[in-house]
Every structure is written in structure tokens, then in C-alpha cells.
Design an enzyme around this catalytic site. Structure first.
Site, PDB file in Angstrom:
ATOM      1  CE  LYS A 159     -12.755 -35.797 -11.642  1.00  0.00           C
ATOM      2  NZ  LYS A 159     -13.728 -36.528 -12.443  1.00  0.00           N
TER       3      LYS A 159
ATOM      4  CG  HIS B 144     -21.760 -37.027 -16.709  1.00  0.00           C
ATOM      5  ND1 HIS B 144     -21.596 -37.613 -15.500  1.00  0.00           N
ATOM      6  CD2 HIS B 144     -20.529 -36.641 -17.116  1.00  0.00           C
ATOM      7  CE1 HIS B 144     -20.324 -37.585 -15.176  1.00  0.00           C
ATOM      8  NE2 HIS B 144     -19.657 -37.004 -16.151  1.00  0.00           N
TER       9      HIS B 144
ATOM     10  CG  ASP C 110       3.356 -43.378  -9.750  1.00  0.00           C
ATOM     11  OD1 ASP C 110       2.236 -42.996  -9.368  1.00  0.00           O
ATOM     12  OD2 ASP C 110       4.338 -43.458  -8.993  1.00  0.00           O
TER      13      ASP C 110
HETATM   14  C1  MEV Z   1     -16.060 -34.340 -14.746  1.00  0.00           C
HETATM   15  O1  MEV Z   1     -15.392 -35.502 -14.311  1.00  0.00           O
HETATM   16  C2  MEV Z   1     -15.079 -33.390 -15.374  1.00  0.00           C
HETATM   17  C3  MEV Z   1     -15.650 -32.007 -15.726  1.00  0.00           C
HETATM   18  O2  MEV Z   1     -16.244 -31.436 -14.566  1.00  0.00           O
HETATM   19  C4  MEV Z   1     -14.489 -31.184 -16.203  1.00  0.00           C
HETATM   20  C5  MEV Z   1     -14.807 -29.719 -16.386  1.00  0.00           C
HETATM   21  O3  MEV Z   1     -15.720 -29.199 -15.727  1.00  0.00           O
HETATM   22  O4  MEV Z   1     -14.110 -29.092 -17.192  1.00  0.00           O
HETATM   23  C6  MEV Z   1     -16.736 -32.112 -16.761  1.00  0.00           C
END
Ligand code: MEV
Length: 440
Positions: A281, A394, A297
Site C-alpha cells: 500500500k 504524519h 487508470d
Molecule cells: C501509509 O499510508 C503507508 C505505510 O503504512 C506504508 C508502510 O507501512 O510501509 C506507512
């Protein structure tokens, strides 16, 4: 009581649709109408183009358009456009790009560019007859589709191969044609689907006219003619590497310790599907942001990536890391079926700027850029996770969103940014801070 079903909604004017929506679903129709209308494009022609992408449009949904500078990819400098709603993704990609810019940058290899289309059909008869007829069927398919493919052939692409696959051991009477295509700088979905539909028609006609086929053998049922979004042969590798000591001290970790921790974290993403999903992700945070900025896309890209990550039979990391002979190597292999001509890339008003910003890349060059953005984002995420944790960065970014949401004044923004520099921030703690008297 409002009637919340409607027939003929699609026939209403855009204003009429919006009016019906706000009057039936919103507490304050006048306010909502004004707000949603405020996101209409100031230029009516541009708005028409945007409305043409979808149906029943009542407004535009805004996402931030950011840029990540300092990418060096295959020796060339790029500022990479990124569209994403998650804080710290662009900042993290930029900082990883800068980190690797002074260590040789990203190196990429295009491992393939062909895409696959499939015709799934039902046919019953002597399969040897079908196998023997393939050269003739193929020739008929190609002849009938000359109009559709001629432009692509001029650009250096077209149909690469058509293969018959007998699937009757899985499903009675089920066969498929697997067709491979080269679509040059276009993503090629429309081209592939048009070819497949033409091939299906030709195949049915060929069977109808075939000498020596029984009535049953003349009767083909075409189930589906559609491209596959799994594109393992449209594949790119992006890589960074340097001597371990060149990594330098990272958040108080000596380079050897950082490298070992980093490699272990990647290893865990290979072992544990729960971790692999989050890990990938993070890669797609970088990939999708560029895919969206260039009007490609992202659903297709995600689908292909996750299938590719599952090829071994269990879901695993798309990136890899080794430390061998004192060299730290980190790389990503991912299928990326993208285009830089045709489709939305030519129509989307901002995608055009993205392509100009990137120097009008070919589809292959865009694969290199996108995979590098994915690798950069993955590097930044793992670097944070094995050192400070991700919440510090974050929440620093998120603090600004929360301050906007709480309608903080400029002074409050300054004061809160300073106060929470080294503290954990939550909505509650921020609200408390804003309500309590503090020095500006
Ligand atoms: C957050 O959007 C993505 C992370 O969780 C990816 C990861 O844990 O490697 C920081």
C-alpha cells in the site's frame, strides 16, 4: 415527505440534477447548491471536457496536485507530479528522491511492454480440428481487423500473437484465445477491446463457413472479449543501490545497523501477508499519485500489482532488498500498463501539464518514473518505520489539516506548530491547546 427516486435523472440539465439532489438530500439546499457550484470550472469549455469523463456530474471533486522535486532517474532530473489526499506522501517521496539523488539516483529497466487480451468462448467438437484450423482462423482475424490495427502498426505496435488455449479440463466446452498486443505509448485498453471484439466476430464467421465442421462445431458461443488488467509482461524494475557506508548515519543509526534493519523489514514483508499488504500500500501511495496525476487508470495498475504480488501463491512484497559485498541494494518490480498518448492523458486539463512537467515521456519512460516514485515512497516509509516511526512525520503534516478544520488563526497555527513540534498531537490535545491561553 420527499420522493427520493426519480426517472429521467440523466436527462436533466446539470443545474437541474444538482437542484434535485440538494432539495432531496441536504439540510440547507441553498448553501449546498452554492458550495457544490463553487467547484465548477470557471471555464465552461473546460468544464464540458471534465463532465465528458463521467455521467450525472453535479460538481468536481478536488484533490491536491503536488510535486516531488529532486528525482534522478536513469541520469535524468525530474520533478514528479503527484495527486494524493494523504499527508506526508509527497514530502516522503521528495525526501527519498533527494537522499538517492546524491547516491546515483534511481536506475530502471523495462522488462517488457506487451499486454494481454482474452476471448473466452464455448465450443464443442473435435478439438484437434480447432487446433489444426488455428493458422487459418488467425489469418482471418488479422485480415478482418486491418482497419483497426493499421494506425497502431504504423506506430510500431499491433497484435503480437494469438494463442488458442484448451480449458475444457476446468470447465466443459471452455476455450480461450490469449492475444498479446504491443500498444506503444498508449495504455491501449480501447484498442485491445476493439481488436478482441473484431476477432470474436471473425472467429464466429470462420466457424460458420468452415468446411468439415459439424453443425455443433459451427456454433460458437462467445462469452467475453476483454483485455486482462493483469500485465506481467508489461513490467518495470526500479532500483537504488550504494555501498552501505554511503547510507550515512540515519536518525542516529549507523549505516550497517540501518541497512540490516531495513533489509529485515523487507524480509518480513515477504513472509507476512498482513505486513505485505501495508508495505505494498505504501508503494502504491507513490505509484497511484503519479498514475492519477498523468490521468492513467489507477484501478488497473492496482489490480495488476496485487495479482503480481500474489504470483507465488501467497501475497508478498513487491520490493526486495539485499546487502551483499558491502552493497545495499533496494528494488521494486511492478507491472505498469500506462500510456502517455490517447485516452484521458490528452483530455484531462491537468494531466497535460503533468506530461509537460515530465518532458513528454514515452510510456516506457513513464513506467520508469512511476516505479521510481513507488520505490522512493517505500524507502521513505521503511526508513521512518525502523527509526522514528511514521506518526512523527504524519502527525506533523496532519496538524496543519486539523488546524484548518478547527479554523485556527494564523497566530494559533504558528503557536501550535511550535508547541507540537516534539509532542504527540490529537484532535483533543489540539482543541485543548487552542482553547487555553498561551503566548503567541
Ligand atoms: C501509509 O499510508 C503507508 C505505510 O503504512 C506504508 C508502510 O507501512 O510501509 C506507512
Amino acid at each position: 415527505m420527499n420522493n427520493k427516486t426519480i426517472s429521467g435523472f440523466s436527462k436533466l440539465s446539470k443545474r437541474g440534477k444538482l437542484k434535485w439532489i440538494v432539495e432531496n438530500f441536504f439540510k440547507d439546499p441553498e448553501y449546498t447548491m452554492k458550495e457544490l457550484q463553487s467547484y465548477w470550472h470557471g471555464n465552461e469549455d473546460q468544464q464540458k471536457v471534465i463532465d465528458g469523463f463521467s455521467e450525472n456530474t453535479i460538481s468536481n471533486f478536488i484533490l491536491p496536485y503536488g510535486v516531488a522535486p529532486n528525482f534522478i532517474i536513469d541520469g535524468k532530473e525530474y520533478v514528479v507530479p503527484m495527486v494524493i489526499e494523504e499527508s506526508s506522501v509527497v514530502a516522503a517521496a521528495s525526501s527519498a528522491a533527494k537522499f538517492w539523488a546524491s547516491r546515483g539516483g534511481f536506475k530502471t529497466t523495462i522488462l517488457g511492454t506487451t499486454k494481454i487480451g482474452q476471448i473466452h468462448f464455448l465450443w464443442s467438437g473435435d478439438k484437434n480440428k480447432l487446433i489444426a484450423a488455428m493458422p487459418s482462423i488467425k489469418a482471418r482475424m488479422l485480415k478482418d481487423s486491418l482497419d483497426i490495427v493499421s494506425n497502431m502498426v504504423k506506430r510500431g505496435g499491433g497484435v503480437v500473437d494469438i494463442i488458442l488455449k484448451d480449458m475444457t479440463d476446468k470447465e466443459p466446452d471452455y476455450y480461450k484465445f490469449t492475444v498479446s498486443f504491443e500498444t506503444c505509448d498508449s495504455m491501449g485498453a480501447n484498442f485491445i477491446n476493439s481488436c478482441l471484439e473484431s476477432f470474436s466476430k471473425s472467429f464466429c464467421e470462420w466457424c460458420m463457413e468452415a468446411d468439415g465442421f459439424t453443425d455443433a462445431e459451427k456454433d460458437v458461443t462467445i462469452l467475453m472479449s476483454i483485455l486482462s488488467n493483469f500485465t506481467p509482461d508489461c513490467l518495470v524494475k526500479a532500483e537504488v543501490s550504494c555501498p552501505v557506508e554511503d547510507l550515512g548515519i540515519i536518525d542516529d543509526l549507523p549505516p550497517e545497523v540501518f541497512a540490516e534493519k531495513f533489509a529485515k523489514a523487507i524480509r518480513i514483508a515477504h513472509i507476512d501477508p498482513y505486513r505485505a499488504t501495508t508495505h505494498n500500500k505504501g508503494i502504491f501511495n507513490g505509484i497511484d499519485a503519479v498514475v492519477i496525476a498523468t490521468a492513467n487508470d489507477f484501478r488497473a495498475i492496482e489490480a495488476a500489482g496485487h495479482t503480481y504480488a500474489s504470483l507465488s501463491g501467497s501475497y508478498t512484497s513487491l520490493s526486495h532488498c539485499t546487502i551483499e559485498n558491502g552493497i545495499f541494494k533496494f528494488w521494486l518490480v511492478v507491472p505498469l500498463a500506462v500510456g502517455t498518448v490517447g485516452g484521458l492523458t490528452a483530455l484531462h486539463p491537468i494531466a497535460k501539464f503533468s506530461l509537460e512537467l515530465l518532458g513528454y515521456p514515452s510510456a516506457k519512460e513513464l513506467m520508469s518514473i512511476i516505479s521510481s516514485a513507488g520505490l522512493a515512497k517505500n524507502f521513505a516509509a521503511i526508513k521512518s518505520l525502523i527509526t522514528t516511526g511514521i506518526q512523527k512525520g504524519h502527525m506533523k503534516m496532519h496538524l496543519q489539516n486539523m488546524l484548518t478544520q478547527l479554523k485556527a488563526s494564523d497566530e494559533q497555527v504558528l503557536a501550535a506548530t511550535e508547541y507540537f513540534k516534539d509532542k504527540v498531537v490529537s484532535f483533543a490535545s489540539l482543541r485543548e491547546f487552542l482553547q487555553s491561553p498561551h503566548e503567541a
